[in-house]
Motif scaffolding. Structure first.
Motif, PDB file in Angstrom:
ATOM      1  N   GLU A   5       0.841  -1.197   0.000  1.00 54.77           N
ATOM      2  CA  GLU A   5       0.000   0.000   0.000  1.00 54.77           C
ATOM      3  C   GLU A   5       0.875   1.245   0.000  1.00 54.77           C
ATOM      4  OE1 GLU A   5      -3.300   0.469   2.665  1.00 54.77           O
ATOM      5  OE2 GLU A   5      -3.430  -1.700   2.874  1.00 54.77           O
ATOM      6  N   LYS A   6       0.370   2.247  -0.666  1.00 53.15           N
ATOM      7  CA  LYS A   6       1.078   3.523  -0.698  1.00 53.15           C
ATOM      8  C   LYS A   6       0.962   4.189   0.674  1.00 53.15           C
ATOM      9  CE  LYS A   6       1.159   7.890  -3.112  1.00 53.15           C
ATOM     10  NZ  LYS A   6       0.471   8.782  -4.024  1.00 53.15           N
ATOM     11  N   LYS A   7       2.048   4.741   1.153  1.00 52.28           N
ATOM     12  CA  LYS A   7       2.060   5.430   2.447  1.00 52.28           C
ATOM     13  C   LYS A   7       1.183   6.670   2.366  1.00 52.28           C
ATOM     14  CE  LYS A   7       5.258   7.912   5.447  1.00 52.28           C
ATOM     15  NZ  LYS A   7       6.646   8.298   5.663  1.00 52.28           N
ATOM     16  N   PRO A   8       0.181   6.783   3.252  1.00 53.02           N
ATOM     17  CA  PRO A   8      -0.657   7.991   3.237  1.00 53.02           C
ATOM     18  C   PRO A   8       0.181   9.226   3.568  1.00 53.02           C
ATOM     19  CG  PRO A   8      -1.619   6.271   4.617  1.00 53.02           C
ATOM     20  CD  PRO A   8      -0.244   5.832   4.262  1.00 53.02           C
ATOM     21  N   GLY A   9      -0.080  10.311   2.886  1.00 49.27           N
ATOM     22  CA  GLY A   9       0.662  11.544   3.106  1.00 49.27           C
ATOM     23  C   GLY A   9       0.320  12.184   4.442  1.00 49.27           C
ATOM     24  N   TYR A  10       1.287  12.852   5.041  1.00 47.23           N
ATOM     25  CA  TYR A  10       1.095  13.495   6.342  1.00 47.23           C
ATOM     26  C   TYR A  10       0.042  14.597   6.269  1.00 47.23           C
ATOM     27  CZ  TYR A  10       2.109  16.289  10.489  1.00 47.23           C
ATOM     28  OH  TYR A  10       1.989  16.996  11.661  1.00 47.23           O
ATOM     29  N   VAL A  11       0.180  15.487   5.313  1.00 44.91           N
ATOM     30  CA  VAL A  11      -0.729  16.630   5.212  1.00 44.91           C
ATOM     31  C   VAL A  11      -2.148  16.169   4.897  1.00 44.91           C
ATOM     32  CG1 VAL A  11      -1.241  18.743   3.928  1.00 44.91           C
ATOM     33  CG2 VAL A  11       1.114  18.213   4.556  1.00 44.91           C
ATOM     34  N   SER A  12      -2.299  15.257   3.959  1.00 45.83           N
ATOM     35  CA  SER A  12      -3.652  14.798   3.599  1.00 45.83           C
ATOM     36  C   SER A  12      -4.306  14.052   4.754  1.00 45.83           C
ATOM     37  CB  SER A  12      -3.616  13.933   2.343  1.00 45.83           C
ATOM     38  OG  SER A  12      -2.946  12.719   2.582  1.00 45.83           O
ATOM     39  N   SER A  13      -3.545  13.288   5.510  1.00 47.89           N
ATOM     40  CA  SER A  13      -4.136  12.561   6.640  1.00 47.89           C
ATOM     41  C   SER A  13      -4.538  13.516   7.756  1.00 47.89           C
ATOM     42  CB  SER A  13      -3.181  11.490   7.169  1.00 47.89           C
ATOM     43  OG  SER A  13      -2.031  12.061   7.740  1.00 47.89           O
ATOM     44  N   ILE A  14      -3.779  14.584   7.966  1.00 44.63           N
ATOM     45  CA  ILE A  14      -4.148  15.578   8.977  1.00 44.63           C
ATOM     46  C   ILE A  14      -5.394  16.336   8.524  1.00 44.63           C
ATOM     47  CG2 ILE A  14      -3.396  17.684  10.173  1.00 44.63           C
ATOM     48  CD1 ILE A  14      -1.980  15.137  11.097  1.00 44.63           C
ATOM     49  N   LEU A  15      -5.455  16.729   7.265  1.00 44.45           N
ATOM     50  CA  LEU A  15      -6.617  17.447   6.746  1.00 44.45           C
ATOM     51  C   LEU A  15      -7.881  16.586   6.782  1.00 44.45           C
ATOM     52  CD1 LEU A  15      -5.052  19.341   3.720  1.00 44.45           C
ATOM     53  CD2 LEU A  15      -5.816  20.322   5.891  1.00 44.45           C
ATOM     54  N   LYS A  16      -7.715  15.270   6.629  1.00 46.87           N
ATOM     55  CA  LYS A  16      -8.853  14.353   6.674  1.00 46.87           C
ATOM     56  C   LYS A  16      -9.158  13.883   8.099  1.00 46.87           C
ATOM     57  CE  LYS A  16      -7.986  12.589   2.039  1.00 46.87           C
ATOM     58  NZ  LYS A  16      -7.528  11.414   1.279  1.00 46.87           N
TER      59      LYS A  16
END
Length: 134
Positions: A5-16
């Protein structure tokens, strides 16, 4: 190609508003803004990361929220200045103050949740194994 699996991005995970440990589980019980707006899970549903590290942990989010609102106000001030401008002859500055206040009040539910997610991410590292290890 790699099947991992692709590592979820830090910024996108915080925004979500996702768990900072696994970046997949939801931190809050509801996605809608109801009377349980700030009700958080005790542990992440995916990795088991505790959401409250210690008693009173989230008192620091008031500083994060303050910084974010000041930055948003500064950005809107500069944007208003460039697009509309300010003048001593009319009430354009007052219009910006009112518009900015209404925008911040409208964004406040999300900003409160965002501040908690960001604050927890400062203290919890991403764990690719997705299993909480104290």
């Amino acid at each position: 190609m790699n099947n991992e699996e692709k590592k979820p991005g830090y910024v996108s995970s915080i925004l979500k508003l996702k768990c900072p440990c696994c970046r997949k589980g939801n931190m809050f019980l509801t996605k809608s803004y109801s009377k349980h707006l700030m009700k958080m899970r005790d542990h992440c549903e995916v990795c088991g990361q505790p959401m409250e590290i210690e008693v009173g942990f989230y008192y620091g989010t008031s500083y994060v929220s303050y910084i974010i609102t000041v930055l948003l106000s500064a950005i809107s001030f500069v944007g208003w200045w460039i697009l509309i401008g300010f003048s001593y002859q009319d009430n354009r500055f007052l219009y910006w103050v009112v518009t900015n206040a209404i925008a911040l009040i409208a964004m406040q539910p999300y900003l409160m949740r965002f501040s908690r997610t960001l604050w927890l991410s400062f203290f919890v590292k991403y764990n690719q194994g997705n299993i909480f290890k104290p």
